[in-house]
Design a protein around this motif. Structure first.
Motif, short mmCIF file in Angstrom:
data_model
loop_
_atom_site.label_atom_id
_atom_site.label_comp_id
_atom_site.label_asym_id
_atom_site.label_seq_id
_atom_site.Cartn_x
_atom_site.Cartn_y
_atom_site.Cartn_z
N ASN A 1 0.85 -0.97 -0.06
CA ASN A 1 -0.03 -0.23 -0.22
C ASN A 1 0.73 0.80 -0.23
N GLU A 2 1.64 0.91 0.67
CA GLU A 2 3.13 2.25 0.48
C GLU A 2 3.42 2.62 -0.43
N ILE A 3 3.33 1.89 -1.17
CA ILE A 3 4.33 2.07 -2.68
C ILE A 3 3.60 2.81 -3.63
N ILE A 4 2.41 1.81 -3.63
CA ILE A 4 1.06 2.18 -4.79
C ILE A 4 0.55 3.83 -4.23
N ASP A 5 0.28 3.89 -2.83
CA ASP A 5 -0.15 5.08 -2.22
C ASP A 5 1.34 6.18 -2.91
N ASP A 6 2.14 6.36 -2.80
CA ASP A 6 3.89 6.70 -3.48
C ASP A 6 3.80 7.14 -4.81
N HIS A 7 3.16 5.70 -5.80
CA HIS A 7 2.90 6.18 -7.36
C HIS A 7 1.36 6.94 -7.68
N LYS A 8 0.81 7.20 -6.83
CA LYS A 8 -0.15 7.44 -6.76
C LYS A 8 -0.01 8.92 -6.97
N GLU A 9 0.22 9.37 -6.04
CA GLU A 9 0.71 10.50 -5.55
C GLU A 9 1.67 11.77 -6.62
N THR A 10 3.02 10.79 -6.76
CA THR A 10 3.41 11.22 -8.47
C THR A 10 2.94 11.13 -9.78
N VAL A 11 2.04 10.35 -9.75
CA VAL A 11 1.85 10.16 -11.20
C VAL A 11 0.69 11.02 -11.00
N ASP A 12 0.01 11.06 -9.88
CA ASP A 12 -1.47 12.63 -9.75
C ASP A 12 -0.35 14.27 -9.72
N ALA A 13 0.44 13.97 -9.09
CA ALA A 13 1.36 15.46 -9.52
C ALA A 13 1.77 15.40 -11.00
N ILE A 14 2.13 14.72 -11.51
CA ILE A 14 2.57 14.67 -13.04
C ILE A 14 1.87 14.72 -13.84
N HIS A 15 0.44 14.11 -13.85
CA HIS A 15 -0.95 14.74 -14.43
C HIS A 15 -1.14 16.34 -14.53
N GLU A 16 -1.27 16.92 -13.27
CA GLU A 16 -1.50 17.96 -12.28
C GLU A 16 -0.53 19.19 -13.54
N ALA A 17 0.78 18.48 -13.14
CA ALA A 17 1.76 19.53 -14.17
C ALA A 17 1.59 19.94 -15.57
N THR A 18 1.22 18.68 -16.10
CA THR A 18 0.80 18.35 -18.02
C THR A 18 -0.75 19.28 -17.77
N GLU A 19 -1.17 19.21 -16.78
CA GLU A 19 -2.88 20.19 -17.16
C GLU A 19 -2.55 21.63 -17.21
N THR A 20 -1.52 21.78 -16.19
CA THR A 20 -1.31 23.43 -16.35
C THR A 20 -0.25 23.73 -17.10
N GLY A 21 0.87 23.05 -17.29
CA GLY A 21 1.86 23.15 -17.87
C GLY A 21 2.84 23.75 -17.38
N VAL A 22 2.86 23.87 -16.04
CA VAL A 22 4.14 24.01 -15.12
C VAL A 22 4.35 22.98 -13.84
N THR A 23 5.15 22.95 -13.25
CA THR A 23 5.00 22.11 -12.40
C THR A 23 5.92 23.36 -10.73
N ASN A 24 5.52 22.71 -10.22
CA ASN A 24 5.17 22.94 -8.79
C ASN A 24 6.24 24.33 -8.93
#
Length: 184
Positions: free
Chosen positions: A67-90
């Motif tokens: 679960n720890e690995i999957i949660d970390d994976h989901k957070e990272t993928v979500d951050a990548i998708h959010e950055a793709t939508e906005t076009g800007v990284t954190n």
């Protein structure tokens, strides 16, 4: 007795010395080796069964950590998708679809590698256990084939012998000998 060699390192030289073993020690080694060979199918199957239980335990323990690995994976993928939508990284850098694809590939590969590391021991123990069980079965099968061949040879020899008895002494004598009938 038998001769064993003892290897000694002196400085950079390798020296081999002969060691004489007493006959009773050699005999004991051979006896143990024979017993191991004799009971190898049972040893392999039992060790394979124990290994399968161990593989199950290892897999269960790994599942607690997944679960720890999957949660970390989901957070990272979500951050990548959010950055793709906005076009800007954190960090405020420009982020393109190509960057997204590269990073997603890396994240999926890393997550896969983490899962392989997590479940690898269970998979390895399970594979070795299945191999041990199959090897034990294979040894038993080979022994049974040899036993069947020996039985066939003995059976053929016995039938040939009975034919010779009938030919020489007759059917009545063959029946008396075969069924242990005593004439009075």
């Amino acid at each position: 007795g038998s001769v064993l060699y003892k290897i000694i390192f002196k400085g950079e030289r390798l020296i081999m010395e002969k060691l004489k073993l007493p006959t009773n020690v050699t005999r004991a080694f051979h006896k143990v080796g024979f017993q191991l060979k004799k009971h190898s199918p049972e040893i392999l199957v039992v060790s394979g069964d124990v290994g399968m239980v161990g593989a199950g335990v290892l897999a269960c323990r790994a599942t607690l950590k997944v679960n720890e690995i999957i949660d970390d994976h989901k957070e990272t993928v979500d951050a990548i998708h959010e950055a793709t939508e906005t076009g800007v990284t954190n960090a405020g850098k420009e982020y393109t679809v190509e960057d997204s694809k590269k990073e997603l590939t890396i994240v999926y590969a890393q997550t896969g590698l983490k899962l392989v590391k997590l479940y690898g021991p269970a998979l390895a123990v399970g594979t070795l256990s299945a191999t041990a069980i199959l090897a034990g079965h294979n040894i038993t099968r080979k022994r049974n084939v040899a036993l069947a061949a020996a039985y066939t040879a003995v059976d053929k020899g016995f039938k040939d012998y009975r034919e010779r008895v009938v030919e020489r002494f007759g059917k009545e004598m063959d029946k008396e000998l075969r069924y242990n009938i005593k004439a009075k």
